[in-house]
Design a protein around this motif. Structure first.
Motif, short mmCIF file in Angstrom:
data_model
loop_
_atom_site.label_atom_id
_atom_site.label_comp_id
_atom_site.label_asym_id
_atom_site.label_seq_id
_atom_site.Cartn_x
_atom_site.Cartn_y
_atom_site.Cartn_z
N ARG A 131 -4.67 6.36 4.94
CA ARG A 131 -3.25 6.05 4.84
C ARG A 131 -2.47 7.35 4.99
O ARG A 131 -2.58 8.26 4.18
CB ARG A 131 -2.93 5.38 3.51
N ALA A 168 0.83 -1.21 0.00
CA ALA A 168 0.00 0.00 0.00
C ALA A 168 0.85 1.25 0.00
O ALA A 168 0.38 2.34 -0.36
CB ALA A 168 -0.93 0.00 1.22
N TYR A 169 2.13 1.13 0.39
CA TYR A 169 3.05 2.26 0.40
C TYR A 169 4.04 2.19 -0.77
O TYR A 169 5.08 2.85 -0.74
CB TYR A 169 3.80 2.32 1.73
N ALA A 189 -5.49 -0.08 4.49
CA ALA A 189 -5.19 1.17 3.79
C ALA A 189 -6.31 1.54 2.82
O ALA A 189 -6.69 2.71 2.70
CB ALA A 189 -3.87 1.05 3.04
N LYS A 190 -6.85 0.54 2.13
CA LYS A 190 -7.91 0.81 1.16
C LYS A 190 -9.20 1.25 1.84
O LYS A 190 -9.97 2.03 1.28
CB LYS A 190 -8.18 -0.45 0.33
N ASP A 244 -2.91 -3.96 3.25
CA ASP A 244 -3.47 -3.15 2.17
C ASP A 244 -4.97 -2.94 2.35
O ASP A 244 -5.50 -1.86 2.02
CB ASP A 244 -3.21 -3.80 0.82
#
Length: 507
Positions: A61, A41-42, A56-57, A53
């Motif tokens: 984030r 995700a980064y 994060a989604k 992830d």
């Protein structure tokens, strides 16, 4: 190498409610040495971390989320106290025999939550010291986590690479045979006991630097230990073991009191000992494998929250205690099999460093149905979780250096901190707005053993992160007014004179 979960209360009847309550349960999951670029995700392209992830989604984030320090013990101290670790001279990387560095009279986050009616628990890595002097591991070891606010604590004393290599539960070594007492010493070996230095033929994992003392499970450690055979942990089962304890704790919550769980995972700190299920899965050697293992553990823990019907009122704050390191004491192919993966992402430095990669880490908040997904550039620090969580549960207590940024963590505001002091092995730097100032420090430019730039220089360093996130262009001489402003602001907080700025000649 952190994650926070807030989950719903459990009704007195044993039935669980999906309705939001005034006192949500709280869980911290804290990773160890996970870098800004270690999560897909980064921006990681060579590793996939689907469970992280998903957070994060579905959440916020943060691109500018910081640990307080570039090493583990200081960051954990800040997390528990809301105080800059450089204010406590003992908040540095500790041996396994170090005394507790949190004063038992100090307010801590678990104490604060207990005042608000919470049950509190620790599962995983502690590394904030135990006892007050010479520890007798064959009796109850105190003071420790229980004395600073945790009702239940199941933990390892320090790190996986340090003795004693045993678990403790509420101060007692788990599975200890009284006929085989434990002895621990960080200076002198016990007569007749093999070591990594003298008996490399007994090592399944070879040491590179520093990790050449007592051998346990084929892994040479830091420090010397004798006895306690029945109590020694299984390294390859450690992730599963802590996961099971965290899951059991969540499942045990059947009354109407909210709970706080600090789940401190050991990955990807050395020694990297993935369970056989994960060996070879990343193609990057053990370091990549244990990151995949950690991601899986998070997914399994999330399933437990879902099964127990806690997810609808669960805040998750995911982060790491400091930046990444590859070779941190063992030959484990972390360097040789790295390939195109960049653990620090676009950042400079890593663990131990005053550059950004030392303290800027993955930082995600998630609350299903409450936090709206997005990306935030707000400046936030793990220091701020103390005052923010206090505000969330209705307490007016605040950490000494902590700011209430609950609205930022919830994604309701983009205005984070204005300034922050960053720390690495007792050295400090200063972030204000888009600028970072690193004072002159003596010492090596690079830690050659771990191959990480430390940020030391004979001159002041000044970087504008808005257009130089990699800190490639030192603007100290080009922007003397800005440097002057930064140093003065830094000194007001730091309370320490770092010397005169000879390059400043302002009219």
């Amino acid at each position: 190498m952190s994650t926070f979960f807030l989950a719903c209360n459990v009704l007195p009847s044993g039935e669980k409610s999906n309705q939001k309550t005034q006192s949500p349960n709280i869980v911290f999951i804290y990773l160890d040495d996970l870098g800004y670029g270690d999560v897909s995700a980064y921006g990681a392209t060579e590793l996939e971390t689907p469970n992280i992830d998903n957070l994060a989604k579905g959440g916020v984030r943060f691109t500018q989320g910081y640990a307080s320090s570039a090493t583990c013990t200081p960051s954990r101290y800040a997390l528990m106290t809301g105080q800059y670790p450089w204010r406590n001279k003992n908040a540095k990387i500790l041996p396994g025999t170090a005394p507790l560095i949190i004063d038992t009279a100090r307010m801590t986050l678990p104490k604060l939550l207990r005042i608000e009616g919470y049950q509190t628990a620790l599962v995983g890595k502690w590394h904030l010291g135990l006892g007050t002097g010479v520890v007798d591991w064959n009796k109850r070891v105190s003071p420790g986590p229980n004395e600073v606010g945790f009702d239940y604590a199941y933990y390892m004393a320090a790190t996986q690479d340090r003795v004693p290599t045993v678990y403790l539960k509420n101060g007692y070594v788990v599975g200890l045979d009284p006929e085989d007492p434990i002895q621990v010493d960080y200076k002198n070996n016990f007569e007749g006991e093999p070591t990594g230095k003298d008996n490399p033929e007994l090592c399944d994992m070879m040491w590179h630097h520093g990790h050449n003392s007592t051998i346990v499970n084929g892994v040479p450690r830091i420090g010397y230990m004798k006895g306690g055979e029945s109590a020694k942990w299984s390294d390859v089962d450690m992730a599963d073991h802590f996961l099971e304890k965290a899951q059991q704790y969540v499942k045990s919550q059947k009354d109407d009191r909210p709970f706080f769980l600090y789940y401190a995972m050991q990955q990807p700190h050395v020694p990297r000992t993935p369970h056989p299920r994960f060996v070879g899965k990343s193609g990057m050697g053990p370091r990549g494998d244990v990151i995949l293992e950690a991601d899986w553990c998070i997914g399994e823990f999330m399933k437990t929250l879902e099964e127990e019907e806690f997810m609808e009122n669960t805040l998750i704050v995911f982060s790491s205690d400091n930046g990444p390191v590859l070779n941190d004491g063992y030959y484990d192919d972390a360097v040789e099999k790295l390939g195109d993966h960049t653990p620090a992402g676009p950042l400079r430095g890593g663990k131990y460093s005053l550059f950004e990669a030392g303290t800027r880490v993955p930082f995600i908040t998630y609350w299903k149905g409450t936090i709206q997904p997005g990306v935030s550039d707000a400046l936030v620090s793990q220091l701020d979780l103390f005052s923010s969580i206090a505000s969330l549960v209705g307490s007016d207590l605040e950490g000494p250096d902590s700011q209430n940024l609950m609205n930022v963590l919830m994604g309701e505001s983009k205005k984070g901190r204005d300034q922050l002091v960053l720390e690495a092995t007792t050295r400090t730097a200063f972030r204000k707005g888009d600028w970072v100032m690193i004072p002159p420090y003596k010492g090596p430019v690079k830690n050659e053993k771990v191959n990480i730039e430390l940020g030391n220089s004979s001159e002041y360093q000044l970087y504008n992160l808005s257009n130089d996130i990699g800190q490639k262009h030192n603007m100290a001489k080009e922007k003397p007014e800005k440097l002057y402003e930064m140093v003065n602001a830094f000194k007001k907080i730091r309370g320490k004179d770092h010397g005169e700025i000879e390059i400043l000649k302002l009219n």
